[in-house]
Structures are given as structure tokens and as C-alpha cells.
Design an enzyme around this catalytic site. Structure first.
Site, PDB file in Angstrom:
ATOM      1  N   SER A 182       7.964   6.409   4.845  1.00 51.55           N
ATOM      2  CA  SER A 182       9.348   6.587   5.272  1.00 51.55           C
ATOM      3  C   SER A 182      10.090   7.474   4.287  1.00 51.55           C
ATOM      4  CB  SER A 182      10.039   5.240   5.408  1.00 51.55           C
ATOM      5  OG  SER A 182       9.984   4.552   4.191  1.00 51.55           O
ATOM      6  N   LYS A 241       7.186   7.385  -7.203  1.00 52.99           N
ATOM      7  CA  LYS A 241       6.044   7.587  -6.309  1.00 52.99           C
ATOM      8  C   LYS A 241       5.151   8.762  -6.730  1.00 52.99           C
ATOM      9  CE  LYS A 241       6.662   4.637  -2.641  1.00 52.99           C
ATOM     10  NZ  LYS A 241       8.056   4.219  -2.715  1.00 52.99           N
ATOM     11  N   ASP A 279       9.699 -10.541   3.116  1.00 50.03           N
ATOM     12  CA  ASP A 279       8.309 -10.956   3.362  1.00 50.03           C
ATOM     13  C   ASP A 279       7.522 -11.200   2.079  1.00 50.03           C
ATOM     14  OD1 ASP A 279       8.703  -7.902   3.585  1.00 50.03           O
ATOM     15  OD2 ASP A 279       6.642  -8.135   2.903  1.00 50.03           O
ATOM     16  N   SER A 320      14.147   2.719  -9.534  1.00 53.77           N
ATOM     17  CA  SER A 320      12.930   3.329  -8.974  1.00 53.77           C
ATOM     18  C   SER A 320      13.103   4.694  -8.324  1.00 53.77           C
ATOM     19  CB  SER A 320      12.265   2.358  -8.002  1.00 53.77           C
ATOM     20  OG  SER A 320      13.176   1.905  -7.038  1.00 53.77           O
ATOM     21  N   GLU A 378      13.514  -7.872  -3.674  1.00 53.46           N
ATOM     22  CA  GLU A 378      13.465  -7.333  -2.307  1.00 53.46           C
ATOM     23  C   GLU A 378      14.843  -7.397  -1.661  1.00 53.46           C
ATOM     24  OE1 GLU A 378       9.394  -8.354  -0.085  1.00 53.46           O
ATOM     25  OE2 GLU A 378      10.630 -10.104  -0.496  1.00 53.46           O
ATOM     26  N   GLY A 406      14.344  -8.013   4.271  1.00 56.00           N
ATOM     27  CA  GLY A 406      12.897  -7.727   4.196  1.00 56.00           C
ATOM     28  C   GLY A 406      12.259  -8.601   3.141  1.00 56.00           C
TER      29      GLY A 406
END
Ligand SMILES: *Cc1c(COP(=O)(O)O)cnc(C)c1O
Length: 332
Positions: A81, A56, A213, A307, A207, A211
Site C-alpha cells: 500500500s 522500508k 489483529d 517509522s 497498532e 487494526g
């Protein structure tokens, strides 16, 4: 999203220039044990060693470095989060930009502490009663702050793509690249890098099953949502892909798959035990898809983006018990 406003590989290159000497060039780790277990030649790009413990920082620093002098002076706000919050706080500290971070009250303690440690002003909210985007937008308007969202932003996507860019530059072409997916910033940035540097490489987003989606959105080509999914992969509890990230995923990603939390615990512990690296649950999504043979990659050259590594160690005991209670699907 109009195509002309989507980031391109040129934006990833630009981000790489801005990040040079500021972000860590993270190591690529290999393991003959993993290669034997999977029948593949595997390269782990270890963003758990990135500054603030996750990829990030790449997107955050890139986005902040592009702000005007006036916007820098006023400061930025984000909602997250966890890892994006720490990354924004650290990038702000390095660039002398004040940062305000809206975080859920139940975010992992290590993440709250780290965000404050990097000098971010933390504003807590209750997941059950308030909507973080609304709260963030109201605060930003009141205080004149620039809102930097965690994934749906061209400079965030371009920054995240620099990890895969480094991987391809180091190991050359790959048959497949496995990428953890929450809001899709890392996945779409990685796909931009692959499309330019290794056009025949299949990019697969991974994923948590609770979750899923993004996987449903990919299959139906219509944006799908999920509400507060119950998964240990806290970095992938996002409600949906973004407008920018969904457009790029549809265009550049080859497949999306899911892993259950029980599989994820096994995958994560295997990375800890065999690679001797500390990886957080979300960080192990890509590796788990390979190790649990959700994707069959025998005989292939495979890249895996690991990650992040920000683990709340207080939870490890529960995960160990859970692993012991779950029969292994694959003998190793
Ligand atoms: C944020 C995050 C992800 C998901 O990234 P997106 O860009 O939201 O898809 C994956 N792993 C870790 C460790 C993260 O912090």
C-alpha cells in the site's frame, strides 16, 4: 514456521553490512519538552529521514542485494500500500534490478507518484474486487519475477532490524522500545536487535485500534486477522502478522498496545509542532503510545521508532478539523 528458518541477530548484522553507505544512518532526536511531558528520557529514531521516506528501504535493499545474478536480471515484484513499494523501486534502481509493483488504486497519490518516479512499473488493482496476493503471485509466475513480500520474509525482517541496531549503538541500553506495527517486520526485526544489544529492554508493538489483529494475536497466541481496517495509519492496514513475524513477536516482544486515530492525530501533530519533523500517521504510532500514556514510562529511558514521513498533504486539513473536534485527554 520451523525455528531454524527464522532470522537471527546475525542476519541483522549481515544486513547492516550490506546497507552501510547505501541506507542513511538516520538521526536520533531528543526533546526536553517531550521529556518533561512524559517524565521519561526519550530518544526518537527518525526513519522519516530514511531514503524514500521510511525504514522500508532497509529491508528492501537487503532482500534485493541477496538475489542471484539470474534472479536480478529477471526482476522482482511486490504488492504494497505504499512505502514498501517505493523502497523496492528505489532499491531496484540502485541495484539495476527491474521492479513491478502491485498497488491499490486508492493508495495515496504521493506514494503512487514516488514509486513511478523511482522507476517501478506500477500495476493497479481494486481493493474491493481483487486480492493483491493472488494477483501478485499470478503476475510473478507469468513474468518469472521474484516475489518480495512487504514483511514476511527473513531478509526483510533482518533489514528492518538495522534501525533499532543503530539506535542501541548510539544511545546504549534502553528500558523500553516502542515500535509501530503493521505486518510486524519492523517490530520483529527491532526485537531481534534488542534481544542481542539490550536484553533487558522491553519491546512494545503499537497498532491502530481499528487494526488490532497483532495485539489480539499476541494475547491469544493464535494468529488473528482484520479486514480493511478503517484507520488513517495506512502503513498498518495489514490483514495479519506473517508466519515469520508472528513467531518472532511471540518469542521476543514483551507487549502490544493500540492507539485510536484521534490519539494518533494528536501524537502526530505534536511531533510536527514540537520536534519540527514531518511524520506520517503510521510513523507516529509508537510516539503516540508514549505521549498519550497508553504505556506509562515515567522515569524510564525510552526509544521510539519514528517509522516514516510520507504524508499526503491533501489530508492534513481533515486531520486538523478532527483534532479540533476532539477534546484533549491530557493537558500539556
Ligand atoms: C510498513 C510501515 C509500518 C509497519 O511495518 P511492518 O513491518 O509491516 O509492521 C510502520 N510505519 C511505516 C511508516 C510503514 O511504512
Amino acid at each position: 514456521m520451523a525455528p531454524e528458518t527464522l532470522p537471527t541477530y546475525a542476519d541483522v548484522e549481515d544486513a547492516a553490512g550490506r546497507l552501510h553507505g547505501r541506507a542513511h544512518h538516520t538521526p536520533v532526536v531528543t526533546s526536553s519538552t517531550v521529556d518533561r511531558m512524559t517524565g521519561a528520557e526519550v530518544f526518537f529514531k527518525c526513519e522519516n529521514f530514511q531514503r524514500a521516506g521510511a525504514f522500508k528501504f532497509r529491508g528492501a535493499y537487503n532482500a534485493l542485494s541477496r538475489l542471484s545474478p539470474e534472479a536480478r536480471k529477471r526482476g522482482v515484484l511486490t504488492f504494497s500500500s505504499g512505502n514498501h513499494a517505493q523502497a523496492i523501486a528505489l532499491a531496484g534502481q540502485l541495484l539495476g534490478i527491474p521492479t513491478t509493483i502491485v498497488m491499490p488504486r486508492d493508495a495515496p497519490a504521493v506514494k503512487l507518484e514516488a514509486t513511478r518516479g523511482y522507476g517501478g512499473e506500477v500495476v493497479l488493482y481494486d481493493r474491493a474486487t481483487s486480492h493483491r496476493e493472488e494477483l501478485g503471485q499470478r503476475l510473478a509466475a507469468e513474468r518469472g519475477l521474484t516475489l518480495i513480500p512487504p514483511y514476511d520474509h527473513p531478509h526483510i525482517v533482518a533489514g528492518q532490524g538495522t534501525a533499532a541496531r543503530e539506535l542501541f549503538e548510539e544511545v546504549g541500553a534502553l528500558d523500553c522500545l516502542l515500535v509501530p506495527c503493521g505486518g510486524g517486520g519492523l517490530l520483529s526485526g527491532s526485537a531481534l536487535a534488542a534481544s542481542a544489544l539490550a536484553p533487558s529492554c522491553k519491546v512494545v508493538g503499537v497498532e491502530p485500534a481499528a487494526g488490532d489483529d497483532g495485539t489480539r494475536s499476541f494475547r491469544t497466541r493464535t494468529l488473528q486477522q482484520v479486514q480493511n481496517p478503517d484507520t488513517i495509519a495506512d502503513g498498518a492496514r495489514t490483514q495479519s502478522l506473517g508466519r515469520i513475524t508472528f513467531a518472532l513477536v511471540l518469542r521476543l516482544v514483551h507487549d502490544m498496545v493500540t492507539v485510536t486515530d484521534d490519539q494518533l492525530i494528536r501524537g502526530m501533530f505534536l511531533l510536527w509542532e514540537r520536534l519540527k519533523i514531518v511524520v506520517e500517521p503510521t510513523g507516529a504510532l509508537g510516539a503516540t503510545a508514549l505521549l498519550e500514556r497508553i504505556v506509562d514510562l515515567r522515569g524510564k529511558r525510552v526509544g521510539v521508532i519514528v517509522s516514516g514521513g510520507n504524508v499526503d498533504l491533501g489530508q492534513v486539513g481533515d486531520w486538523v478539523k478532527r483534532r479540533e473536534a476532539t477534546p484533549r485527554a491530557i493537558p500539556s
